[in-house]
Motif scaffolding. Structure first.
Motif: not given
Length: 461
Positions: A101-125
């Protein structure tokens, strides 16, 4: 030493020996993070009306967790949809159950983007980043797009399907190409690794060297097998606890000197429970001397109730267990005890120890830690017998189990009879070989090997 940042779909705070029923991944990652500074990041399991990116930081039993809530639409499309209606059946070779289902793929991409946006500031070099499982395949690419140059590894806990099945997935190349952002990709067994290599060569025109180096275009990474294990020492301590002893006594007393066969599985069509019941029925048909003298205890806590396929398997199992009991039961004996609830690890350890035979017969499984937990729980002087599906990743290591084809009810029936009648000397011989494998290839070895490999790979440019 670098910190370890673990990222998975769900985060389960450690609950102790007698706590809730935690899955193999939760137990393994908690054990890993007790030895490394770092954070375990993922979805809390809770929902919010509007995603804010708020992080709930907590510390439990030496493990720091960082969790976020998701919107209802995220859960429907990302988790219930693409992860569990599309990828899970496809990765377990059930292309007939996969929904696109097209909406499934869109949601999958969206949540992975949200994970990345949220966790990135917690990660040190200098942090090592370890991403887990099919829910988060594109996360490495999303982190790279946000400027992370850390070493990032990915581990798949499920099987990796053959290329001829994976190509049925719309935009399959897009999904697999996103994995090229990782520096290291780990699989449970050589079989799943070979399937991945074949896809890289046939579908992406890449090359794979004998040492696991993967080259596609200008990207170079490494892929290898890292079979996961149980925390043997911790599980052995749990099996020796008072709660485990009480659970063992409860099952033995309720069985009234009858032999006990046990199955412990999440309620899922990949676990082969329906085929297991049919094999047990064939055993009762062919071995009337065992009627009234053996009981199958099947523990199968429900999961993913929002997915229709899981509702269907529960209905079929309810009906099938009822038919078998109706056909064979006596006033003082029920052939199958079918229980739809979860138990803590200590209680399960006690049940395992009380069981004369374990049926671990998935139709397809990345590894299966129940098989290893059963072995770890046994009495060395009088161990039970493990019957194991050849299609579980654990079959590559636990070769002294009785290995069977779970689709064959005749083969399963014969295996049950052999296990119940196996002489004590042979049971001990088989168990000694099995326990050596469980001890050697434990969760510590898995963690050590993967993290060492991740530290050693050349970081992505």
């Amino acid at each position: 030493m670098s910190r370890l940042i673990v990222i998975s779909n769900r985060v389960s705070a450690p609950k102790g020996q007698s706590g809730g029923s935690q899955g193999g991944l939760a137990v393994a990652l908690a054990a890993a993070l007790r030895e490394y500074r770092g954070i375990w990041f993922g979805w809390s399991g809770g929902m919010t009306d509007h995603f804010t990116g708020h992080i709930d930081l907590q510390r439990h039993e030496g493990v720091t967790t960082a969790t976020i809530d998701l919107e209802g639409q995220d859960v429907d499309e990302y988790y219930n949809g693409y992860a569990n209606k599309t990828l899970w059946p496809l990765f377990h070779y059930r292309i007939d159950l996969a929904e696109y289902d097209r909406s499934f793929g869109s949601g999958y991409e969206r949540v992975n983007e949200r994970f990345a946006e949220t966790v990135a500031p917690l990660i040190e070099p200098d942090d090592l980043v370890w991403v887990h499982d099919y829910h988060l395949i594109p996360l490495g690419q999303q982190l790279r797009q946000r400027g992370l140059k850390n070493r990032i590894g990915f581990f798949l806990h499920t099987p990796w399907p053959p290329a001829r099945l994976l190509t049925a997935l719309p935009f399959h190349q897009r999904l697999v190409r996103s994995m090229l952002a990782y520096d290291l990709i780990g699989f449970q067994t050589e079989e799943w690794l070979l399937s991945f290599r074949h896809y890289i060569e046939e579908e992406l025109g890449g090359t794979v060297d004998p040492d696991g180096t993967v080259r596609v275009g200008d990207r170079t990474l490494r892929a290898a097998a890292f079979p996961i294990g149980v925390d043997y020492k911790d599980f052995a301590d749990t099996a020796a606890s008072q709660e485990a002893a009480e659970a063992c006594a409860t099952l033995q007393d309720s069985a009234e000197l009858k032999k006990v066969i046990i199955g412990v599985d999440r309620l899922d069509y990949s676990k082969g429970i329906e085929e297991r019941f049919n094999g047990y029925r064939r055993f009762l048909e062919e071995n009337d001397n065992w009627r009234g003298n053996v009981t199958l205890l099947q523990i199968a806590p429900p999961s993913r109730g929002e997915v229709h396929a899981y509702e269907a398997i529960r209905e079929r199992l309810d009906e099938l267990s009822g038919r078998i009991n109706g056909e064979f039961a006596h006033v003082d004996w029920v052939p199958i005890r079918y229980v739809n609830q979860g138990y803590g690890r200590a209680a399960l350890a006690g049940f395992y120890r009380a069981a004369d035979v374990a049926l671990v017969t998935p139709l397809r499984d990345g590894m299966n830690l129940v098989a290893k937990e059963y072995v770890a729980s046994q009495n060395p002087d009088d161990p039970g017998v493990l019957i194991l599906s050849r299609f579980a990743g654990a079959a590559h290591q636990l070769r002294e189990a009785i290995i069977i084809n779970p689709y064959s009810k005749d083969e399963l029936s014969d295996a049950i009879r052999s296990a119940l009648e196996m002489p004590r000397e042979e049971r001990i011989r088989r168990w000694n070989a099995l326990i050596e494998s469980v001890k050697r290839d434990d969760v510590v070895a898995w963690r050590r090997d993967f993290v060492a490999a991740l530290e050693g790979v050349k970081v992505a440019a």
